[in-house]
Design a protein around this motif. Structure first.
Motif, PDB file in Angstrom:
ATOM      1  N   MET A   1       0.842  -1.173   0.000  1.00  0.00           N
ATOM      2  CA  MET A   1       0.000   0.000   0.000  1.00  0.00           C
ATOM      3  C   MET A   1       0.891   1.242   0.000  1.00  0.00           C
ATOM      4  O   MET A   1       1.883   1.320   0.680  1.00  0.00           O
ATOM      5  N   ASN A   2       0.480   2.194  -0.741  1.00  0.00           N
ATOM      6  CA  ASN A   2       1.257   3.406  -0.908  1.00  0.00           C
ATOM      7  C   ASN A   2       0.764   4.475   0.064  1.00  0.00           C
ATOM      8  O   ASN A   2      -0.423   4.610   0.308  1.00  0.00           O
ATOM      9  N   ILE A   3       1.670   5.230   0.622  1.00  0.00           N
ATOM     10  CA  ILE A   3       1.299   6.288   1.570  1.00  0.00           C
ATOM     11  C   ILE A   3       0.451   7.338   0.874  1.00  0.00           C
ATOM     12  O   ILE A   3      -0.509   7.851   1.439  1.00  0.00           O
ATOM     13  N   ASP A   4       0.772   7.647  -0.373  1.00  0.00           N
ATOM     14  CA  ASP A   4      -0.002   8.648  -1.111  1.00  0.00           C
ATOM     15  C   ASP A   4      -1.438   8.191  -1.330  1.00  0.00           C
ATOM     16  O   ASP A   4      -2.359   8.997  -1.265  1.00  0.00           O
ATOM     17  N   SER A   5      -1.641   6.899  -1.594  1.00  0.00           N
ATOM     18  CA  SER A   5      -2.996   6.413  -1.840  1.00  0.00           C
ATOM     19  C   SER A   5      -3.839   6.478  -0.562  1.00  0.00           C
ATOM     20  O   SER A   5      -5.019   6.794  -0.626  1.00  0.00           O
ATOM     21  N   THR A   6      -3.238   6.200   0.595  1.00  0.00           N
ATOM     22  CA  THR A   6      -4.008   6.298   1.831  1.00  0.00           C
ATOM     23  C   THR A   6      -4.336   7.748   2.143  1.00  0.00           C
ATOM     24  O   THR A   6      -5.412   8.047   2.646  1.00  0.00           O
ATOM     25  N   HIS A   7      -3.405   8.656   1.834  1.00  0.00           N
ATOM     26  CA  HIS A   7      -3.664  10.086   2.043  1.00  0.00           C
ATOM     27  C   HIS A   7      -4.785  10.555   1.115  1.00  0.00           C
ATOM     28  O   HIS A   7      -5.659  11.320   1.538  1.00  0.00           O
ATOM     29  N   GLU A   8      -4.776  10.092  -0.120  1.00  0.00           N
ATOM     30  CA  GLU A   8      -5.835  10.452  -1.070  1.00  0.00           C
ATOM     31  C   GLU A   8      -7.177   9.866  -0.625  1.00  0.00           C
ATOM     32  O   GLU A   8      -8.211  10.516  -0.745  1.00  0.00           O
ATOM     33  N   ASP A   9      -7.151   8.633  -0.103  1.00  0.00           N
ATOM     34  CA  ASP A   9      -8.386   8.009   0.394  1.00  0.00           C
ATOM     35  C   ASP A   9      -8.967   8.813   1.555  1.00  0.00           C
ATOM     36  O   ASP A   9     -10.177   9.031   1.626  1.00  0.00           O
ATOM     37  N   ALA A  11      -8.502  11.998   2.128  1.00  0.00           N
ATOM     38  CA  ALA A  11      -8.986  13.273   1.604  1.00  0.00           C
ATOM     39  C   ALA A  11     -10.353  13.095   0.952  1.00  0.00           C
ATOM     40  O   ALA A  11     -11.255  13.917   1.135  1.00  0.00           O
ATOM     41  N   LEU A  12     -10.525  12.010   0.197  1.00  0.00           N
ATOM     42  CA  LEU A  12     -11.822  11.742  -0.426  1.00  0.00           C
ATOM     43  C   LEU A  12     -12.885  11.456   0.619  1.00  0.00           C
ATOM     44  O   LEU A  12     -14.033  11.898   0.491  1.00  0.00           O
ATOM     45  N   GLU A  13     -12.511  10.733   1.664  1.00  0.00           N
ATOM     46  CA  GLU A  13     -13.460  10.421   2.731  1.00  0.00           C
ATOM     47  C   GLU A  13     -13.888  11.698   3.469  1.00  0.00           C
ATOM     48  O   GLU A  13     -15.065  11.886   3.760  1.00  0.00           O
ATOM     49  N   LYS A  14     -12.935  12.591   3.730  1.00  0.00           N
ATOM     50  CA  LYS A  14     -13.272  13.856   4.391  1.00  0.00           C
ATOM     51  C   LYS A  14     -14.184  14.695   3.508  1.00  0.00           C
ATOM     52  O   LYS A  14     -15.130  15.316   3.998  1.00  0.00           O
ATOM     53  N   LYS A  15     -13.914  14.719   2.217  1.00  0.00           N
ATOM     54  CA  LYS A  15     -14.760  15.478   1.291  1.00  0.00           C
ATOM     55  C   LYS A  15     -16.165  14.891   1.258  1.00  0.00           C
ATOM     56  O   LYS A  15     -17.148  15.627   1.279  1.00  0.00           O
ATOM     57  N   TYR A  16     -16.260  13.565   1.227  1.00  0.00           N
ATOM     58  CA  TYR A  16     -17.561  12.900   1.232  1.00  0.00           C
ATOM     59  C   TYR A  16     -18.330  13.208   2.509  1.00  0.00           C
ATOM     60  O   TYR A  16     -19.514  13.517   2.471  1.00  0.00           O
ATOM     61  N   GLU A  17     -17.648  13.137   3.661  1.00  0.00           N
ATOM     62  CA  GLU A  17     -18.298  13.419   4.935  1.00  0.00           C
ATOM     63  C   GLU A  17     -18.758  14.872   5.015  1.00  0.00           C
ATOM     64  O   GLU A  17     -19.835  15.156   5.530  1.00  0.00           O
ATOM     65  N   ARG A  18     -17.947  15.805   4.527  1.00  0.00           N
ATOM     66  CA  ARG A  18     -18.329  17.212   4.538  1.00  0.00           C
ATOM     67  C   ARG A  18     -19.553  17.449   3.672  1.00  0.00           C
ATOM     68  O   ARG A  18     -20.499  18.131   4.085  1.00  0.00           O
TER      69      ARG A  18
END
Length: 56
Positions: A1-9, A11-18
């Motif tokens: 697993m890539n650190i960038d992919s978890t960071h992007e995940d 960010a997407l989750e925070k955007k979805y929750e907002r």
């Protein structure tokens, strides 16, 4: 697993929750409140048509 992919995940989750919070707070909450209060008023109105006012 890539650190960038978890960071992007995250960010997407925070955007979805907002976006979900904004939808619930701005649209769904007021619409449900109006529907519940209006529905209760309608039930009281119909019951008073059928049974008469509370004092009779």
């Amino acid at each position: 697993m890539n650190i960038d992919s978890t960071h992007e995940d995250r960010a997407l989750e925070k955007k979805y929750e907002r976006n979900l919070f904004i939808f619930i707070a701005v649209f769904l909450g007021p619409i449900l409140a109006v529907m519940i209060v209006g529905g209760y008023g309608f039930i009281v109105w119909i019951s008073q048509i059928l049974t008469g006012p509370p004092t009779s």
